[in-house]
Enzyme design. Sequence first.
Site, PDB file in Angstrom:
ATOM      1  N   LYS A 163      -6.627  11.117   6.849  1.00  0.00           N
ATOM      2  CA  LYS A 163      -8.066  11.387   6.781  1.00  0.00           C
ATOM      3  C   LYS A 163      -8.784  10.856   8.016  1.00  0.00           C
ATOM      4  CE  LYS A 163      -6.877  13.270   3.192  1.00  0.00           C
ATOM      5  NZ  LYS A 163      -5.468  13.023   3.515  1.00  0.00           N
TER       6      LYS A 163
ATOM      7  N   SER B 282       2.996  25.495   3.302  1.00  0.00           N
ATOM      8  CA  SER B 282       1.536  25.592   3.302  1.00  0.00           C
ATOM      9  C   SER B 282       0.906  24.934   2.088  1.00  0.00           C
ATOM     10  CB  SER B 282       1.112  27.067   3.349  1.00  0.00           C
ATOM     11  OG  SER B 282       1.380  27.706   2.105  1.00  0.00           O
TER      12      SER B 282
ATOM     13  N   GLY C 222      14.575  -3.778  -3.202  1.00  0.00           N
ATOM     14  CA  GLY C 222      14.809  -4.162  -4.586  1.00  0.00           C
ATOM     15  C   GLY C 222      15.736  -3.195  -5.305  1.00  0.00           C
TER      16      GLY C 222
ATOM     17  N   GLY D 184       0.814  -1.206   0.000  1.00  0.00           N
ATOM     18  CA  GLY D 184       0.000   0.000   0.000  1.00  0.00           C
ATOM     19  C   GLY D 184       0.846   1.253   0.000  1.00  0.00           C
ATOM     20  N   GLY D 185       2.130   1.101   0.336  1.00  0.00           N
ATOM     21  CA  GLY D 185       3.049   2.221   0.270  1.00  0.00           C
ATOM     22  C   GLY D 185       2.762   3.324   1.270  1.00  0.00           C
TER      23      GLY D 185
ATOM     24  N   HIS E  74     -32.013  18.523  -5.694  1.00  0.00           N
ATOM     25  CA  HIS E  74     -32.239  19.494  -4.616  1.00  0.00           C
ATOM     26  C   HIS E  74     -32.805  18.781  -3.389  1.00  0.00           C
ATOM     27  CE1 HIS E  74     -33.441  23.238  -2.643  1.00  0.00           C
ATOM     28  NE2 HIS E  74     -34.605  22.661  -2.381  1.00  0.00           N
TER      29      HIS E  74
ATOM     30  N   ILE F  54      -0.243  19.153   2.515  1.00  0.00           N
ATOM     31  CA  ILE F  54       0.165  18.431   3.720  1.00  0.00           C
ATOM     32  C   ILE F  54       0.272  19.382   4.906  1.00  0.00           C
ATOM     33  CG2 ILE F  54       2.031  17.119   4.799  1.00  0.00           C
ATOM     34  CD1 ILE F  54       2.602  15.895   2.041  1.00  0.00           C
TER      35      ILE F  54
END
Length: 460
Positions: free
Chosen positions: A51, A180, A114, A39-40, A439, A183
């Site tokens: 999040k 700014s 690697g 997933g890095g 709406h 992140i």
Amino acid sequence: MADTYDLIVLGSGPGGYVAAIRAAQLGMKVAIVEREKLGGICLNWGCIPTKALLRTSEIYHYMTHASAYGLIAEKPGFDLAKIVDRSRKVAGQLNAGVKGLMKKNKITVVEGDGALTGKGGLKVVKDGKTTALQSKHIIVATGARARDLPFAKADGERIWTYRHAMVPKVMPTKLLVIGSGAIGVEFASFYSDMGAEVTIVEMLDRILPVEDEDISAFVHKALTKQGMKILTSSGVEKLETGPNGVKATLKGGDVQDFSHCIVAIGIVPNTEGVGLEALGVKTDRGHIATDGYGRTNVEGLYAIGDVTGPPWLAHKASHEGVVCVEAIAGKNPHPFETWNIPGCTYSRPQVASVGLTEAKAKEGGRAVKVGKFPFIGNGKAIALGEAEGFVKTVFDAQTGELLGAHMVGAEVTELIQGYAVARQLETTEADLMETVFPHPTLSEMMHESVLDAYGRAIHY
């Protein structure tokens, strides 16, 4: 003997693992190499766990403002360890999900560091053991890491990178955020909502400098109203750490004390130790140079994601991976381009954009029509208690092409894709005007902004 595959992917972030899955779907025998967690950075230390933290601070903000909704929440508090634990569990759950996807698609996962050993060759080292791999096609998806200040390396105690900021042992009381961009502003928003006194320092003349100038100005005002101190056209010349905090010397000689500092001044591509130099792989300012299909100047070697340059976004990496693999498989995909990649900042207020800013459109010689519609004119926004923000659209005055869209306010990160789809389909202003929006929704502001560009806004 080296293990042979149709494709080897070096790195399992959102570019790498998506490329591996697409290759497996197309019938390739695939191996993916990862030195840390599947997933890095994005999944484990970036997009997702941040999040989770921001969701916590959002709820805490609502708790401390419960009376505005007719609710009573006396003296709300928090448990920092549990906040961090929840964020890590969310990352862990998604890491397990990627493991499941690798198994489902019969992709071989090789753990370790690697490095390319030559054309079509790659070695993986883990715990002193070396595994040799071979393939006609190798994709480098090694990502990037946080850039350190040259005069003050992050120590994890008082000076933090984003990784340290996601697992704080204590809550900062007075926080300095250097940079700014998305992140920096996201962490500033999280810690401010959790009660820290926050100062943002930006070397350029405005925060969120890649965004439309109207967006930057609005966010600056909103964050200042929340109590943050923002210093633009400034910088940090020196940082000194001590047992009780950080002493920062700002541009101009002003010295201020902080409990902690987050450094968010950009990223550095992970190209060291990969074996690129020996193969003569071309780079551009440290990033691997590629064409629209991820091909490098070395036959059979490809690169995708953050290691290839901006925009440094997970969804950009994933799309690059799909295009690259489909090109390898002879599917003749459209070459990858950066003209329609949405960008999102999950602060409070949220920011989302796609395409050209008004200034960039004008710099390109375009005559433009600009529409803007405020949240205060939208019934759903008022009902949510989130009436601050606006939606801005930029059209080519001659053709009606949607050149760009820029949004600031509650949940705009969930709205921007509507404009991205419109641009991908080459939708004109007439198509958008004739589209019926439900709406009551926040999306009605997207419609009204288009109408406003042509003098037809209804509700403002």
